[in-house]
Design an enzyme around this catalytic site. Structure first.
Site, mmCIF file in Angstrom:
data_model
loop_
_atom_site.group_PDB
_atom_site.id
_atom_site.type_symbol
_atom_site.label_atom_id
_atom_site.label_comp_id
_atom_site.label_asym_id
_atom_site.label_seq_id
_atom_site.Cartn_x
_atom_site.Cartn_y
_atom_site.Cartn_z
ATOM 1 N N TYR A 160 -17.417 13.690 -18.968
ATOM 2 C CA TYR A 160 -17.663 12.244 -19.136
ATOM 3 C C TYR A 160 -18.821 11.776 -18.253
ATOM 4 O O TYR A 160 -19.764 11.126 -18.732
ATOM 5 C CB TYR A 160 -16.378 11.482 -18.802
ATOM 6 C CG TYR A 160 -16.501 9.980 -18.767
ATOM 7 C CD1 TYR A 160 -16.653 9.237 -19.938
ATOM 8 C CD2 TYR A 160 -16.440 9.276 -17.558
ATOM 9 C CE1 TYR A 160 -16.750 7.852 -19.910
ATOM 10 C CE2 TYR A 160 -16.540 7.898 -17.524
ATOM 11 C CZ TYR A 160 -16.693 7.187 -18.697
ATOM 12 O OH TYR A 160 -16.788 5.806 -18.661
ATOM 13 N N LYS A 164 -22.851 10.421 -19.238
ATOM 14 C CA LYS A 164 -23.294 9.086 -18.832
ATOM 15 C C LYS A 164 -24.529 9.183 -17.916
ATOM 16 O O LYS A 164 -25.408 8.312 -17.964
ATOM 17 C CB LYS A 164 -22.161 8.351 -18.119
ATOM 18 C CG LYS A 164 -20.970 8.005 -19.028
ATOM 19 C CD LYS A 164 -21.301 6.913 -20.020
ATOM 20 C CE LYS A 164 -20.053 6.325 -20.657
ATOM 21 N NZ LYS A 164 -20.370 5.204 -21.555
HETATM 22 N N1 LIG Z 1 -13.281 0.062 -18.081
HETATM 23 C C1 LIG Z 1 -13.926 0.629 -17.091
HETATM 24 O O1 LIG Z 1 -13.467 0.576 -15.951
HETATM 25 C C2 LIG Z 1 -15.224 1.332 -17.334
HETATM 26 C C3 LIG Z 1 -15.857 1.865 -16.218
HETATM 27 C C4 LIG Z 1 -17.062 2.514 -16.395
HETATM 28 C C5 LIG Z 1 -17.624 2.612 -17.646
HETATM 29 N N2 LIG Z 1 -16.995 2.081 -18.721
HETATM 30 C C6 LIG Z 1 -17.645 2.224 -20.034
HETATM 31 O O2 LIG Z 1 -17.622 0.985 -20.711
HETATM 32 C C7 LIG Z 1 -17.544 1.202 -22.111
HETATM 33 C C8 LIG Z 1 -16.367 0.442 -22.676
HETATM 34 O O3 LIG Z 1 -15.203 0.911 -22.030
HETATM 35 P P1 LIG Z 1 -13.815 0.139 -22.068
HETATM 36 O O4 LIG Z 1 -13.188 0.450 -20.770
HETATM 37 O O5 LIG Z 1 -13.998 -1.257 -22.487
HETATM 38 O O6 LIG Z 1 -13.092 0.992 -23.201
HETATM 39 P P2 LIG Z 1 -11.873 0.658 -24.182
HETATM 40 O O7 LIG Z 1 -11.064 -0.464 -23.662
HETATM 41 O O8 LIG Z 1 -11.222 1.986 -24.424
HETATM 42 O O9 LIG Z 1 -12.615 0.206 -25.509
HETATM 43 C C9 LIG Z 1 -13.431 1.141 -26.166
HETATM 44 C C10 LIG Z 1 -14.082 0.536 -27.373
HETATM 45 O O10 LIG Z 1 -14.855 1.566 -28.013
HETATM 46 C C11 LIG Z 1 -14.408 1.737 -29.347
HETATM 47 N N3 LIG Z 1 -14.472 3.148 -29.706
HETATM 48 C C12 LIG Z 1 -13.766 4.172 -29.189
HETATM 49 N N4 LIG Z 1 -14.124 5.328 -29.777
HETATM 50 C C13 LIG Z 1 -15.070 5.009 -30.689
HETATM 51 C C14 LIG Z 1 -15.831 5.770 -31.613
HETATM 52 N N5 LIG Z 1 -15.700 7.090 -31.736
HETATM 53 N N6 LIG Z 1 -16.728 5.118 -32.403
HETATM 54 C C15 LIG Z 1 -16.873 3.784 -32.305
HETATM 55 N N7 LIG Z 1 -16.190 3.014 -31.453
HETATM 56 C C16 LIG Z 1 -15.293 3.626 -30.653
HETATM 57 C C17 LIG Z 1 -13.005 1.167 -29.394
HETATM 58 O O11 LIG Z 1 -12.738 0.657 -30.679
HETATM 59 P P3 LIG Z 1 -11.639 1.222 -31.705
HETATM 60 O O12 LIG Z 1 -10.529 1.800 -30.896
HETATM 61 O O13 LIG Z 1 -11.269 0.000 -32.477
HETATM 62 O O14 LIG Z 1 -12.376 2.240 -32.520
HETATM 63 C C18 LIG Z 1 -13.084 0.025 -28.388
HETATM 64 O O15 LIG Z 1 -13.612 -1.131 -29.002
HETATM 65 C C19 LIG Z 1 -17.467 2.703 -22.310
HETATM 66 O O16 LIG Z 1 -18.729 3.218 -22.620
HETATM 67 C C20 LIG Z 1 -17.005 3.208 -20.961
HETATM 68 O O17 LIG Z 1 -17.417 4.528 -20.722
HETATM 69 C C21 LIG Z 1 -15.808 1.449 -18.597
#
Ligand SMILES: NC(=O)c1ccc[n+]([C@@H]2O[C@H](COP(=O)([O-])OP(=O)(O)OC[C@H]3O[C@@H](n4cnc5c(N)ncnc54)[C@H](OP(=O)(O)O)[C@@H]3O)[C@@H](O)[C@H]2O)c1
Length: 255
Positions: A160, A164
């Site tokens: 992961y 990134k």
């Molecule tokens: N939350 C954190 O603390 C955090 C920290 C660092 C980085 N990030 C980054 O921020 C971004 C969003 O993370 P999040 O925490 O908000 O994640 P999340 O709550 O798991 O939401 C992920 C989103 O991506 C969509 N998704 C998942 N797999 C997909 C695929 N194969 N194709 C298209 N859409 C897909 C999901 O939609 P469906 O399930 O409806 O398909 C959902 O809308 C990511 O890139 C993650 O790496 C998050």
């Protein structure tokens, strides 16, 4: 000064905006005046969230499903977006997956490909399809969502975090290739946000969310809506002289 952040008349596509921080980004962009495309893997989910966010923000949103690991679906999404909206001013490559951690010795080819396809190869393809058309229409802003983990290596999260880290590098490549088109490209590196992904990680590794919060100077996990100000900055003319950077939105977490 509010006009710096005004997105009236603009269009925006946010991948992975059915949940988590992407949902908050879509809401914030719509509230700032943009017409926003909500994406996720399933069309009914995209439609439902677009409808909910229209009610919450008073804005204009439309759902378009796309699996970010599938280039045919990505190409089709771009065609549909331009057919229905006519242009894209803002693209946010936010969709990402962070499956159960594996040590490198246990990593399979399938695991590696799945994570890299969705988190790196798909975002590259989508940006590459959109940037020339954005440029032909006068320019725009592309934002790649990475992670603070991209600055570090740690046990069991390397697949992961390495994709990134590569996305940070590709952000600089994109900025260099597309500045001449009037397209700015920046990364936003989130620290811990209380999204579905964070809740899932905390279920697999109890205490993960608290530990992630403790690793910030602010000693907490952010609410998803706390990403909105930073995303509006990068999406709008407020950042008109900013390209090729990675903006840490991480409560002072070191990177
Ligand atoms: N939350 C954190 O603390 C955090 C920290 C660092 C980085 N990030 C980054 O921020 C971004 C969003 O993370 P999040 O925490 O908000 O994640 P999340 O709550 O798991 O939401 C992920 C989103 O991506 C969509 N998704 C998942 N797999 C997909 C695929 N194969 N194709 C298209 N859409 C897909 C999901 O939609 P469906 O399930 O409806 O398909 C959902 O809308 C990511 O890139 C993650 O790496 C998050």
């Amino acid at each position: 000064m509010n006009s710096l952040f005004d997105l009236t008349g603009k269009t925006a596509l946010v991948t992975g905006s059915t949940k988590g921080i992407g949902r908050s980004m879509a809401k914030g962009l719509a509230a700032a005046g943009a017409k926003v495309i909500v994406t996720g893997r399933k069309q009914p989910d995209c439609d439902a969230v677009a409808s909910d966010l229209a009610a919450e923000s008073g804005g204009d949103l439309i759902g378009m499903a796309c699996h970010m690991g599938d280039w045919d679906q990505i190409d089709a999404l771009v065609e549909r977006a331009y057919a229905e909206l006519g242009k894209l001013d803002v693209l946010i490559n936010n969709a990402g997956i962070n499956p159960a951690p594996v040590m490198l010795a246990d990593c399979t080819s399938e695991y590696w490909d799945k994570v890299y396809d969705v988190n790196l190869k798909g975002p590259m393809r989508l940006a590459a399809k959109v940037a020339p058309r954005m440029g032909a229409a006068g320019g725009g802003s592309i934002i790649n969502i990475t992670t603070m983990g991209a600055y570090h290596g740690g046990p069991a999260v390397g697949v992961y975090t390495s994709c990134k880290a590569a996305l940070h590098n590709l952000t600089k490549v994109m900025a260099a290739e597309w500045t001449g088109l009037g397209v700015r490209v920046n990364a936003l590196a989130p620290g811990p946000f209380m999204s579905e992904m964070m809740k899932g990680a905390d279920r697999v590794r109890p205490g993960f969310a608290d530990a992630a919060g403790d690793a910030t100077l602010m000693k907490r996990v952010a609410d998803c809506d706390e990403v909105i100000g930073s995303i509006l900055y990068l999406a709008s003319d407020a950042s008109s002289f900013v390209t090729g950077i990675d903006l840490k939105v991480a409560g002072g977490m070191s990177g």
